[in-house]
Design a protein around this motif. Structure first.
Motif, PDB file in Angstrom:
ATOM      1  N   TRP A  20       0.821  -1.212   0.000  1.00  0.00           N
ATOM      2  CA  TRP A  20       0.000   0.000   0.000  1.00  0.00           C
ATOM      3  C   TRP A  20       0.854   1.262   0.000  1.00  0.00           C
ATOM      4  CZ3 TRP A  20      -4.912  -0.297   3.511  1.00  0.00           C
ATOM      5  CH2 TRP A  20      -5.702  -1.379   3.117  1.00  0.00           C
ATOM      6  N   LEU A  21       2.013   1.222   0.635  1.00  0.00           N
ATOM      7  CA  LEU A  21       2.830   2.419   0.785  1.00  0.00           C
ATOM      8  C   LEU A  21       4.285   2.147   0.402  1.00  0.00           C
ATOM      9  CD1 LEU A  21       1.618   3.722   4.263  1.00  0.00           C
ATOM     10  CD2 LEU A  21       0.983   4.596   2.031  1.00  0.00           C
ATOM     11  N   ASP A  22       4.874   3.085  -0.323  1.00  0.00           N
ATOM     12  CA  ASP A  22       6.300   3.005  -0.595  1.00  0.00           C
ATOM     13  C   ASP A  22       7.043   3.704   0.551  1.00  0.00           C
ATOM     14  OD1 ASP A  22       6.044   5.765  -1.021  1.00  0.00           O
ATOM     15  OD2 ASP A  22       5.979   5.543  -3.198  1.00  0.00           O
ATOM     16  N   GLU A  23       8.369   3.716   0.483  1.00  0.00           N
ATOM     17  CA  GLU A  23       9.164   4.290   1.571  1.00  0.00           C
ATOM     18  C   GLU A  23       8.861   5.769   1.794  1.00  0.00           C
ATOM     19  OE1 GLU A  23      11.180   2.979   3.935  1.00  0.00           O
ATOM     20  OE2 GLU A  23      10.398   1.097   3.159  1.00  0.00           O
ATOM     21  N   LYS A  24       8.706   6.542   0.722  1.00  0.00           N
ATOM     22  CA  LYS A  24       8.404   7.968   0.867  1.00  0.00           C
ATOM     23  C   LYS A  24       7.066   8.147   1.570  1.00  0.00           C
ATOM     24  CE  LYS A  24       7.511  12.296  -1.564  1.00  0.00           C
ATOM     25  NZ  LYS A  24       6.638  12.716  -0.505  1.00  0.00           N
ATOM     26  N   SER A  25       6.077   7.366   1.193  1.00  0.00           N
ATOM     27  CA  SER A  25       4.758   7.470   1.819  1.00  0.00           C
ATOM     28  C   SER A  25       4.821   7.118   3.296  1.00  0.00           C
ATOM     29  CB  SER A  25       3.752   6.572   1.100  1.00  0.00           C
ATOM     30  OG  SER A  25       3.607   6.976  -0.234  1.00  0.00           O
ATOM     31  N   LEU A  26       5.627   6.117   3.634  1.00  0.00           N
ATOM     32  CA  LEU A  26       5.799   5.750   5.045  1.00  0.00           C
ATOM     33  C   LEU A  26       6.410   6.909   5.834  1.00  0.00           C
ATOM     34  CD1 LEU A  26       7.081   2.081   4.800  1.00  0.00           C
ATOM     35  CD2 LEU A  26       4.982   2.847   5.899  1.00  0.00           C
ATOM     36  N   ARG A  27       7.431   7.544   5.278  1.00  0.00           N
ATOM     37  CA  ARG A  27       8.057   8.693   5.942  1.00  0.00           C
ATOM     38  C   ARG A  27       7.064   9.844   6.072  1.00  0.00           C
ATOM     39  NH1 ARG A  27      12.134   7.240   2.553  1.00  0.00           N
ATOM     40  NH2 ARG A  27      11.750   9.009   1.171  1.00  0.00           N
ATOM     41  N   ASP A  28       6.288  10.070   5.005  1.00  0.00           N
ATOM     42  CA  ASP A  28       5.284  11.137   5.056  1.00  0.00           C
ATOM     43  C   ASP A  28       4.245  10.852   6.137  1.00  0.00           C
ATOM     44  OD1 ASP A  28       6.521  12.528   3.033  1.00  0.00           O
ATOM     45  OD2 ASP A  28       5.084  11.945   1.481  1.00  0.00           O
ATOM     46  N   LEU A  29       3.798   9.616   6.217  1.00  0.00           N
ATOM     47  CA  LEU A  29       2.814   9.237   7.224  1.00  0.00           C
ATOM     48  C   LEU A  29       3.377   9.458   8.624  1.00  0.00           C
ATOM     49  CD1 LEU A  29       0.069   8.040   7.985  1.00  0.00           C
ATOM     50  CD2 LEU A  29       1.097   5.771   7.762  1.00  0.00           C
ATOM     51  N   GLU A  30       4.580   8.985   8.852  1.00  0.00           N
ATOM     52  CA  GLU A  30       5.196   9.138  10.174  1.00  0.00           C
ATOM     53  C   GLU A  30       5.339  10.610  10.552  1.00  0.00           C
ATOM     54  OE1 GLU A  30       9.118   7.731  12.701  1.00  0.00           O
ATOM     55  OE2 GLU A  30       8.988   7.245  10.582  1.00  0.00           O
ATOM     56  N   SER A  31       5.636  11.452   9.582  1.00  0.00           N
ATOM     57  CA  SER A  31       5.874  12.872   9.871  1.00  0.00           C
ATOM     58  C   SER A  31       4.613  13.637  10.258  1.00  0.00           C
ATOM     59  CB  SER A  31       6.550  13.544   8.678  1.00  0.00           C
ATOM     60  OG  SER A  31       5.624  13.740   7.625  1.00  0.00           O
ATOM     61  N   VAL A  32       3.433  13.113   9.937  1.00  0.00           N
ATOM     62  CA  VAL A  32       2.189  13.849  10.221  1.00  0.00           C
ATOM     63  C   VAL A  32       1.383  13.268  11.380  1.00  0.00           C
ATOM     64  CG1 VAL A  32       1.998  14.773   7.887  1.00  0.00           C
ATOM     65  CG2 VAL A  32       0.852  12.621   8.448  1.00  0.00           C
ATOM     66  N   LEU A  33       1.811  12.160  11.953  1.00  0.00           N
ATOM     67  CA  LEU A  33       1.094  11.556  13.080  1.00  0.00           C
ATOM     68  C   LEU A  33       1.365  12.331  14.372  1.00  0.00           C
ATOM     69  CD1 LEU A  33       1.775   7.797  12.304  1.00  0.00           C
ATOM     70  CD2 LEU A  33      -0.452   8.935  12.206  1.00  0.00           C
ATOM     71  N   THR A  34       0.300  12.703  15.088  1.00  0.00           N
ATOM     72  CA  THR A  34       0.415  13.444  16.341  1.00  0.00           C
ATOM     73  C   THR A  34      -0.300  12.680  17.444  1.00  0.00           C
ATOM     74  OG1 THR A  34       0.377  15.529  15.119  1.00  0.00           O
ATOM     75  CG2 THR A  34      -0.121  15.639  17.474  1.00  0.00           C
ATOM     76  N   PRO A  35       0.385  12.401  18.580  1.00  0.00           N
ATOM     77  CA  PRO A  35      -0.270  11.677  19.674  1.00  0.00           C
ATOM     78  C   PRO A  35      -1.278  12.554  20.412  1.00  0.00           C
ATOM     79  CG  PRO A  35       1.968  12.271  20.288  1.00  0.00           C
ATOM     80  CD  PRO A  35       1.786  12.702  18.863  1.00  0.00           C
ATOM     81  N   ILE A  36      -2.373  11.940  20.845  1.00  0.00           N
ATOM     82  CA  ILE A  36      -3.410  12.648  21.595  1.00  0.00           C
ATOM     83  C   ILE A  36      -4.089  11.644  22.531  1.00  0.00           C
ATOM     84  CG2 ILE A  36      -5.149  12.327  19.797  1.00  0.00           C
ATOM     85  CD1 ILE A  36      -6.123  15.191  20.483  1.00  0.00           C
ATOM     86  N   THR A  37      -4.497  12.107  23.705  1.00  0.00           N
ATOM     87  CA  THR A  37      -5.137  11.245  24.701  1.00  0.00           C
ATOM     88  C   THR A  37      -6.513  11.807  25.065  1.00  0.00           C
ATOM     89  OG1 THR A  37      -2.990  10.617  25.631  1.00  0.00           O
ATOM     90  CG2 THR A  37      -4.919  10.270  27.023  1.00  0.00           C
ATOM     91  N   PHE A  38      -7.485  10.903  25.194  1.00  0.00           N
ATOM     92  CA  PHE A  38      -8.829  11.252  25.653  1.00  0.00           C
ATOM     93  C   PHE A  38      -9.184  10.332  26.816  1.00  0.00           C
ATOM     94  CE2 PHE A  38      -8.964  12.686  21.239  1.00  0.00           C
ATOM     95  CZ  PHE A  38      -9.601  13.914  21.338  1.00  0.00           C
ATOM     96  N   HIS A  39     -10.239  10.711  27.566  1.00  0.00           N
ATOM     97  CA  HIS A  39     -10.661   9.940  28.730  1.00  0.00           C
ATOM     98  C   HIS A  39     -12.126   9.526  28.615  1.00  0.00           C
ATOM     99  CE1 HIS A  39      -7.049  12.097  30.007  1.00  0.00           C
ATOM    100  NE2 HIS A  39      -6.813  10.990  30.693  1.00  0.00           N
ATOM    101  N   ARG A  40     -12.507   8.534  29.433  1.00  0.00           N
ATOM    102  CA  ARG A  40     -13.861   7.973  29.409  1.00  0.00           C
ATOM    103  C   ARG A  40     -14.918   9.077  29.320  1.00  0.00           C
ATOM    104  NH1 ARG A  40     -15.453   3.031  32.898  1.00  0.00           N
ATOM    105  NH2 ARG A  40     -13.251   3.000  32.531  1.00  0.00           N
ATOM    106  N   GLY A  41     -15.857   8.859  28.403  1.00  0.00           N
ATOM    107  CA  GLY A  41     -16.957   9.793  28.224  1.00  0.00           C
ATOM    108  C   GLY A  41     -16.677  10.914  27.234  1.00  0.00           C
ATOM    109  N   ASP A  42     -15.398  11.125  26.894  1.00  0.00           N
ATOM    110  CA  ASP A  42     -15.078  12.170  25.921  1.00  0.00           C
ATOM    111  C   ASP A  42     -15.649  11.801  24.556  1.00  0.00           C
ATOM    112  OD1 ASP A  42     -13.641  13.606  27.808  1.00  0.00           O
ATOM    113  OD2 ASP A  42     -11.666  12.980  27.057  1.00  0.00           O
ATOM    114  N   MET A  43     -16.250  12.759  23.894  1.00  0.00           N
ATOM    115  CA  MET A  43     -16.743  12.584  22.531  1.00  0.00           C
ATOM    116  C   MET A  43     -15.604  13.035  21.609  1.00  0.00           C
ATOM    117  SD  MET A  43     -19.749  11.909  20.732  1.00  0.00           S
ATOM    118  CE  MET A  43     -21.113  12.463  21.711  1.00  0.00           C
TER     119      MET A  43
END
Length: 153
Positions: A20-43
């Motif tokens: 599905w992804l070549d090496e450039k696409s993998l690097r692009d994907l990794e570069s745009v991922l941002t971690p985020i946390t939510f808690h019970r009940g959050d919409m």
């Protein structure tokens, strides 16, 4: 970022990376991922909103409920590690077709905003289209209740 590498590994384990992804696409994907946390009940996502964010579940449990548009109703989906949602917000600038609520004490997600996606659209759009097709299939009751493995869908 260690978390974005973990997200890539999880995608790989689901079988969504192979062919599905070549090496450039993998690097692009990794570069745009941002971690985020939510808690019970959050919409996390509200049906009808134009959130313009894609989420990949790293840990925890969410429920996609009130799924569908117009008179069309589909089954509620439990979203756990390895699942994803929001790809139509990026692909088609369409409103969310479900409410997504955190049901576990905490959920860790990796997010891609519309702004970041647009910067790398050429390499990421094929992946988002395939993920969207997979999610559409999972809302069909007979498929949702099947015992198919992720790479079989």
């Amino acid at each position: 970022c260690t978390e974005s590498k973990a997200a890539l590994e999880a995608l790989h384990n689901l079988g969504v990376m192979e062919n599905w992804l070549d090496e450039k696409s993998l690097r692009d994907l990794e570069s745009v991922l941002t971690p985020i946390t939510f808690h019970r009940g959050d919409m996390v996502m509200t049906k009808g909103d134009y959130d313009r964010i894609f989420f990949f579940v790293m840990s925890g449990k969410l429920l996609a409920h009130d799924v569908g548009t117009g008179d069309s109703r589909k089954v509620d989906l439990e979203l756990v590690e390895g699942n994803h949602f929001g790809e139509l917000n990026l692909l088609a600038n369409r409103p969310s077709v479900a409410n997504v609520t955190v049901v576990s004490p905490k959920v860790r997600l990796m997010a891609i905003t519309k702004k970041d996606y647009d910067k790398r659209r050429a390499s990421l759009e094929p992946l988002m289209r395939k993920l969207s097709q997979r999610n559409a299939l999972l809302t069909i009751p007979v498929i949702a209740k099947s015992k198919l493995l992720p790479h079989e869908i």
